[in-house]
Design a protein around this motif. Sequence first.
Motif, PDB file in Angstrom:
ATOM      1  N   GLY A  89     -52.274  26.405   6.466  1.00 42.53           N
ATOM      2  CA  GLY A  89     -51.447  25.474   5.720  1.00 42.53           C
ATOM      3  C   GLY A  89     -51.063  25.949   4.328  1.00 42.53           C
ATOM      4  O   GLY A  89     -50.381  25.245   3.599  1.00 42.53           O
ATOM      5  N   ARG A  90     -51.518  27.153   3.946  1.00 44.41           N
ATOM      6  CA  ARG A  90     -51.149  27.685   2.634  1.00 44.41           C
ATOM      7  C   ARG A  90     -50.070  28.746   2.807  1.00 44.41           C
ATOM      8  O   ARG A  90     -50.030  29.450   3.818  1.00 44.41           O
ATOM      9  CB  ARG A  90     -52.368  28.308   1.951  1.00 44.41           C
ATOM     10  N   LEU A  91     -49.220  28.858   1.778  1.00 46.06           N
ATOM     11  CA  LEU A  91     -48.102  29.795   1.883  1.00 46.06           C
ATOM     12  C   LEU A  91     -48.320  30.942   0.901  1.00 46.06           C
ATOM     13  O   LEU A  91     -48.680  30.734  -0.254  1.00 46.06           O
ATOM     14  CB  LEU A  91     -46.790  29.061   1.555  1.00 46.06           C
ATOM     15  N   SER A  92     -48.057  32.164   1.387  1.00 44.18           N
ATOM     16  CA  SER A  92     -48.176  33.332   0.507  1.00 44.18           C
ATOM     17  C   SER A  92     -46.972  33.379  -0.422  1.00 44.18           C
ATOM     18  O   SER A  92     -45.978  32.697  -0.192  1.00 44.18           O
ATOM     19  CB  SER A  92     -48.185  34.593   1.367  1.00 44.18           C
ATOM     20  N   PRO A  93     -47.023  34.198  -1.458  1.00 43.87           N
ATOM     21  CA  PRO A  93     -45.805  34.399  -2.254  1.00 43.87           C
ATOM     22  C   PRO A  93     -44.754  35.090  -1.402  1.00 43.87           C
ATOM     23  O   PRO A  93     -45.076  35.667  -0.364  1.00 43.87           O
ATOM     24  CB  PRO A  93     -46.272  35.296  -3.405  1.00 43.87           C
ATOM     25  N   PRO A  94     -43.486  35.031  -1.804  1.00 45.73           N
ATOM     26  CA  PRO A  94     -42.441  35.694  -1.032  1.00 45.73           C
ATOM     27  C   PRO A  94     -42.545  37.214  -1.161  1.00 45.73           C
ATOM     28  O   PRO A  94     -42.843  37.727  -2.244  1.00 45.73           O
ATOM     29  CB  PRO A  94     -41.149  35.171  -1.669  1.00 45.73           C
ATOM     30  N   PHE A  95     -42.335  37.891  -0.051  1.00 49.64           N
ATOM     31  CA  PHE A  95     -42.291  39.348  -0.065  1.00 49.64           C
ATOM     32  C   PHE A  95     -40.888  39.781   0.312  1.00 49.64           C
ATOM     33  O   PHE A  95     -40.342  39.327   1.318  1.00 49.64           O
ATOM     34  CB  PHE A  95     -43.278  39.938   0.940  1.00 49.64           C
ATOM     35  N   ALA A  96     -40.299  40.674  -0.473  1.00 50.73           N
ATOM     36  CA  ALA A  96     -38.939  41.125  -0.189  1.00 50.73           C
ATOM     37  C   ALA A  96     -38.935  42.023   1.039  1.00 50.73           C
ATOM     38  O   ALA A  96     -39.964  42.591   1.418  1.00 50.73           O
ATOM     39  CB  ALA A  96     -38.376  41.874  -1.391  1.00 50.73           C
ATOM     40  N   ARG A  97     -37.775  42.114   1.668  1.00 51.08           N
ATOM     41  CA  ARG A  97     -37.610  42.966   2.846  1.00 51.08           C
ATOM     42  C   ARG A  97     -38.116  44.382   2.552  1.00 51.08           C
ATOM     43  O   ARG A  97     -37.787  44.968   1.526  1.00 51.08           O
ATOM     44  CB  ARG A  97     -36.125  43.027   3.203  1.00 51.08           C
ATOM     45  N   GLY A  98     -38.950  44.889   3.443  1.00 50.26           N
ATOM     46  CA  GLY A  98     -39.387  46.268   3.325  1.00 50.26           C
ATOM     47  C   GLY A  98     -40.501  46.508   2.324  1.00 50.26           C
ATOM     48  O   GLY A  98     -40.956  47.639   2.167  1.00 50.26           O
ATOM     49  N   SER A  99     -40.958  45.448   1.648  1.00 46.08           N
ATOM     50  CA  SER A  99     -41.978  45.684   0.621  1.00 46.08           C
ATOM     51  C   SER A  99     -43.396  45.691   1.192  1.00 46.08           C
ATOM     52  O   SER A  99     -44.328  46.046   0.490  1.00 46.08           O
ATOM     53  CB  SER A  99     -41.860  44.637  -0.488  1.00 46.08           C
ATOM     54  N   MET A 100     -43.534  45.257   2.429  1.00 44.71           N
ATOM     55  CA  MET A 100     -44.878  45.176   3.001  1.00 44.71           C
ATOM     56  C   MET A 100     -44.923  45.911   4.334  1.00 44.71           C
ATOM     57  O   MET A 100     -43.967  45.885   5.105  1.00 44.71           O
ATOM     58  CB  MET A 100     -45.264  43.711   3.261  1.00 44.71           C
ATOM     59  N   THR A 101     -46.066  46.507   4.646  1.00 49.66           N
ATOM     60  CA  THR A 101     -46.269  47.079   5.974  1.00 49.66           C
ATOM     61  C   THR A 101     -46.874  45.992   6.863  1.00 49.66           C
ATOM     62  O   THR A 101     -47.410  45.007   6.353  1.00 49.66           O
ATOM     63  CB  THR A 101     -47.254  48.253   5.910  1.00 49.66           C
ATOM     64  N   PRO A 102     -46.790  46.180   8.175  1.00 54.47           N
ATOM     65  CA  PRO A 102     -47.402  45.191   9.067  1.00 54.47           C
ATOM     66  C   PRO A 102     -48.884  44.998   8.756  1.00 54.47           C
ATOM     67  O   PRO A 102     -49.390  43.880   8.774  1.00 54.47           O
ATOM     68  CB  PRO A 102     -47.213  45.804  10.459  1.00 54.47           C
ATOM     69  N   ALA A 103     -49.571  46.078   8.434  1.00 53.81           N
ATOM     70  CA  ALA A 103     -51.003  45.954   8.154  1.00 53.81           C
ATOM     71  C   ALA A 103     -51.240  45.094   6.922  1.00 53.81           C
ATOM     72  O   ALA A 103     -52.164  44.271   6.884  1.00 53.81           O
ATOM     73  CB  ALA A 103     -51.614  47.340   7.959  1.00 53.81           C
ATOM     74  N   GLU A 104     -50.386  45.267   5.902  1.00 53.55           N
ATOM     75  CA  GLU A 104     -50.547  44.465   4.686  1.00 53.55           C
ATOM     76  C   GLU A 104     -50.296  42.984   4.972  1.00 53.55           C
ATOM     77  O   GLU A 104     -51.011  42.108   4.498  1.00 53.55           O
ATOM     78  CB  GLU A 104     -49.600  44.965   3.592  1.00 53.55           C
ATOM     79  N   LEU A 105     -49.272  42.716   5.769  1.00 53.51           N
ATOM     80  CA  LEU A 105     -49.010  41.320   6.148  1.00 53.51           C
ATOM     81  C   LEU A 105     -50.164  40.773   6.978  1.00 53.51           C
ATOM     82  O   LEU A 105     -50.541  39.606   6.859  1.00 53.51           O
ATOM     83  CB  LEU A 105     -47.704  41.217   6.941  1.00 53.51           C
ATOM     84  N   GLY A 106     -50.738  41.643   7.825  1.00 48.09           N
ATOM     85  CA  GLY A 106     -51.848  41.233   8.673  1.00 48.09           C
ATOM     86  C   GLY A 106     -53.023  40.745   7.852  1.00 48.09           C
ATOM     87  O   GLY A 106     -53.721  39.805   8.238  1.00 48.09           O
ATOM     88  N   VAL A 107     -53.262  41.367   6.685  1.00 42.50           N
ATOM     89  CA  VAL A 107     -54.344  40.922   5.809  1.00 42.50           C
ATOM     90  C   VAL A 107     -54.097  39.479   5.380  1.00 42.50           C
ATOM     91  O   VAL A 107     -54.993  38.636   5.425  1.00 42.50           O
ATOM     92  CB  VAL A 107     -54.434  41.849   4.580  1.00 42.50           C
ATOM     93  N   TRP A 108     -52.848  39.188   5.007  1.00 37.69           N
ATOM     94  CA  TRP A 108     -52.511  37.808   4.626  1.00 37.69           C
ATOM     95  C   TRP A 108     -52.632  36.866   5.824  1.00 37.69           C
ATOM     96  O   TRP A 108     -53.106  35.740   5.706  1.00 37.69           O
ATOM     97  CB  TRP A 108     -51.085  37.728   4.062  1.00 37.69           C
ATOM     98  N   MET A 109     -52.165  37.342   6.987  1.00 38.58           N
ATOM     99  CA  MET A 109     -52.221  36.486   8.181  1.00 38.58           C
ATOM    100  C   MET A 109     -53.653  36.121   8.524  1.00 38.58           C
ATOM    101  O   MET A 109     -53.931  35.055   9.067  1.00 38.58           O
ATOM    102  CB  MET A 109     -51.562  37.187   9.383  1.00 38.58           C
ATOM    103  N   ALA A 110     -54.591  37.018   8.207  1.00 36.17           N
ATOM    104  CA  ALA A 110     -55.999  36.736   8.484  1.00 36.17           C
ATOM    105  C   ALA A 110     -56.593  35.810   7.434  1.00 36.17           C
ATOM    106  O   ALA A 110     -57.764  35.455   7.503  1.00 36.17           O
ATOM    107  CB  ALA A 110     -56.778  38.040   8.548  1.00 36.17           C
ATOM    108  N   GLY A 111     -55.797  35.421   6.435  1.00 33.43           N
ATOM    109  CA  GLY A 111     -56.269  34.408   5.492  1.00 33.43           C
ATOM    110  C   GLY A 111     -56.779  34.980   4.181  1.00 33.43           C
ATOM    111  O   GLY A 111     -57.304  34.253   3.348  1.00 33.43           O
ATOM    112  N   HIS A 112     -56.615  36.292   3.955  1.00 35.50           N
ATOM    113  CA  HIS A 112     -57.060  36.884   2.698  1.00 35.50           C
ATOM    114  C   HIS A 112     -55.909  36.897   1.708  1.00 35.50           C
ATOM    115  O   HIS A 112     -54.753  36.914   2.089  1.00 35.50           O
ATOM    116  CB  HIS A 112     -57.564  38.311   2.927  1.00 35.50           C
ATOM    117  N   GLY A 113     -56.248  36.919   0.425  1.00 33.55           N
ATOM    118  CA  GLY A 113     -55.214  37.045  -0.595  1.00 33.55           C
ATOM    119  C   GLY A 113     -54.844  35.726  -1.230  1.00 33.55           C
ATOM    120  O   GLY A 113     -54.392  35.698  -2.366  1.00 33.55           O
ATOM    121  N   PHE A 114     -55.063  34.623  -0.504  1.00 33.79           N
ATOM    122  CA  PHE A 114     -54.621  33.330  -1.039  1.00 33.79           C
ATOM    123  C   PHE A 114     -55.452  32.918  -2.250  1.00 33.79           C
ATOM    124  O   PHE A 114     -54.938  32.381  -3.207  1.00 33.79           O
ATOM    125  CB  PHE A 114     -54.703  32.252   0.048  1.00 33.79           C
TER     126      PHE A 114
END
Lengths: 349, 515
Positions: B482-507
């Motif tokens: 239910g929490r939203l990450s900050p916006p990431f511009a196109r091409g600024s993140m790798t799938p692995a980096e997004l995966g870290v956020w998807m797993a709930g880290h970084g918030f």
Amino acid sequence: MRLEPIAAPSLARTFTPPALALIATVVIASLLAMIAGANPFGVLGLIVKGAAGSTFALLETLNRATPLIFTGLAVAVAFRARLWNIGAEAQLYAGALVVAVLGTGLLGWPSGVLLPALAILAMIAGALVLLVPALLKVRFGVDEVVTTLLLNFIFLLFVSMLLEGPLKDPMGMGWPKSPRLIPEARLPRMVDGLRLHWGFGLALISAVLVWVVQARTTLGYEMRAVGLNREAARFAGIPVNAVLIKTALLSGGLAALAGYSEVAGLKGNLTLDLSPGFGYTGIIVAMLALLNPLAVVAAALFVAGVFVGADSMSRAVGVPTYLADIMLATALLLMVVAILLTRFRVVRE
Amino acid sequence: MAETEEAQVVLRLDSITKTFGALTANDAVSLALREGEVIALLGENGAGKTTLMNILFGQYTADSGTVEVFGRALPPGNPRAALDAGVGMVHQHFTLADNMTVLENVTLGTRSLWSPRMDRAAARARIAKLAADFRLAVDPDARVGTLSVGERQRVEILKALYRDARILILDEPTAVLTPQETEDLFATLRKAVALGLSIVFISHKLHEVMAISDRVLILRHGRLVHEGATRDTDRHALAALMVGSEVTAPRVASGTPGPALLSLVDVGTPDEGAAPGLKSLTLTLRAGQITGLAGVSGNGQAALADLIGGMRAPASGTLALGDTPPARWSPRAAVHGGIARIPEDRHKTGTVADFDLTENAILERYMDAPYSTRGWMHWPQAEAATRGIIDKYDVRCPGPGTRIRLLSGGNMQKLILGRVLEAGPRIILANQPVRGLDIGAVNYVHEQLLAARDGGAAVLLISEDLDEIMALSDVIHVISEGRLSPPFARGSMTPAELGVWMAGHGFEEERAHAS
């Protein structure tokens, strides 16, 4: 074995299974007549003759079909929106009660005003009876099958109480029946000299009106959408609860017209045996008609014909009238299967 | 693995043919799975993968052909036969009882109904051993309802192993997993193969197929069109074989962002059972921009989609169209506010299956002219509009009077697209718009979304497919619990980096920075 849907059923596919169902019903009824010790062809012939063999028989069938058209329409309208109204019996008595109370001189209006007024008030009464379960359903999720079914018994006992008390006819020799209606509150005959009252005409008009509502109005579209897929209807912005309430009001009103037409058209007063289960038989009528309001008329005529014909047959040859109940039950079961087969084919694995 | 050439064949499907009326779902498909081997079964939707597996599991009977497991033919049409022979299936949609523990779920159905009690200690020991052998870390006493999607999948695999499965069939196993969970799954599968199990891996995702399989088989229109070692091929070749012609990855130019058309500020909604609500979420959708919402399913996507679609109002915070908050928020208010809603489940929420195309096409606007006036429907106008959609959006159907349940998923989705796009929406809520569609329909839907963006619409694309999000989005947010990450511009993140956020880290760090 399993069922596979048919994309575009052919004409033969649409009509053959229901026809076979009717034939099978007749065959099974014949077998039962044989078991009862009668000639099966004779029995069936007598049923047809008793239902439609003379003007008198035909009018009897039409009279019997009238309340069934109303209760059949009531059930068809509700079931179409998946509102399971099993309480047409209570709503019928609510309509009858209004006529019995207000049609005995309390409203001293001329016939042309009184009859429409009684019809509208009866519909309101029936609608209110179904409004309670409908509100319980949308507000608290109470299963309307239970509430509408049980309301039938509560309402019948309520009517019984009234007929033993305040509504009891002082001239009725002690029988639990209401006083007779004033002449202005009686539905006239459709044709002079023939024992058929305008309740039948009203039933036919109602069937056409219900069809128009379902096919041509936004309310009908909403009712069908709510019945077929409540979640999609809600997503699309259809006010599902409001539609269910409107459906309940229409359904209850239609069932009440059955009571109205029986009291104002046929009987002239209210007794506890006004309805031999017209509310429940309305469910059979609606199912046989596939919930189509125009087909309800045909189904009601068929059901009424079987009942009236079996009565007459029973008097002639002594086969019990229960045969009529068995015939209808058989016809219903076979028809349900037949209708399935018009839309699905059986695939043997 | 060169030695697999000599390894024993554990599962053999021999020229399986199955037709449904005029449709040939499987056309003489043969397949041999050897011991200790992973084969990948690839194909578009409708290519015949599911039919083939249903034949293996006795749900369907093949018109011709035979199924052999460990050298013994399976009797056709008997669902127990494959299970008893040692084939286990892990379905895409889990078949677990949420209110029971892992131990109970795993042992469910393995004991006779008449045995007085089960030996829990023995069952527990066996599960512990399996979990250790196959690296399936999961607490046997945890209630399944409390487990994450990845853990539930492990329970499903444990279930199969507990029943002595020697052959595992995994149907789209990674569709619901984060990249990290996918890695864990692959570790388990490699372990299983090392212990002599054999695996059939059904997937759409080419890079996973390349990563895990020894051999690849491709089905197209019911025919086996390719069979070969994975190392001899590459993703482009596989994609070409799947669709039958060389596919080019969509080359998406960036959009030019305009003014904010919809903004959510500090919006909160209550949790609903296991589904989290939104936690003080702030999101802006801009004209001419596709905003991608990545995340593992069940992390608040449904709550956000319901909110924007008008199905619910925010419990706290504000929602504004342009810069005015709507007086009343409902599905109708959303539609009339210019929001095109493409729902997640087109069968359950998007369409009424037994309505015809016309009735479905006007579902959101039946109250408006020209479809109705003062309560009366105008069916000729509705039908004319539907014909327009059928032509313009290339909906393949017999006509506007066809019941929509008879259409394929792709054509159903095209009708929904036509329904919402014909009104000229300013905001598009696309919730899993291509789930379950074949590649042709996927491309069509994506083109339509891009065209709408270039026409100045603000698009919110919700998807569990990271590749889709990364290919189309100008801006990406990740949603987690239910929490939203900050916006990431196109091409600024790798799938692995997004995966870290998807797993709930970084918030949490984000919150710490903000305060």
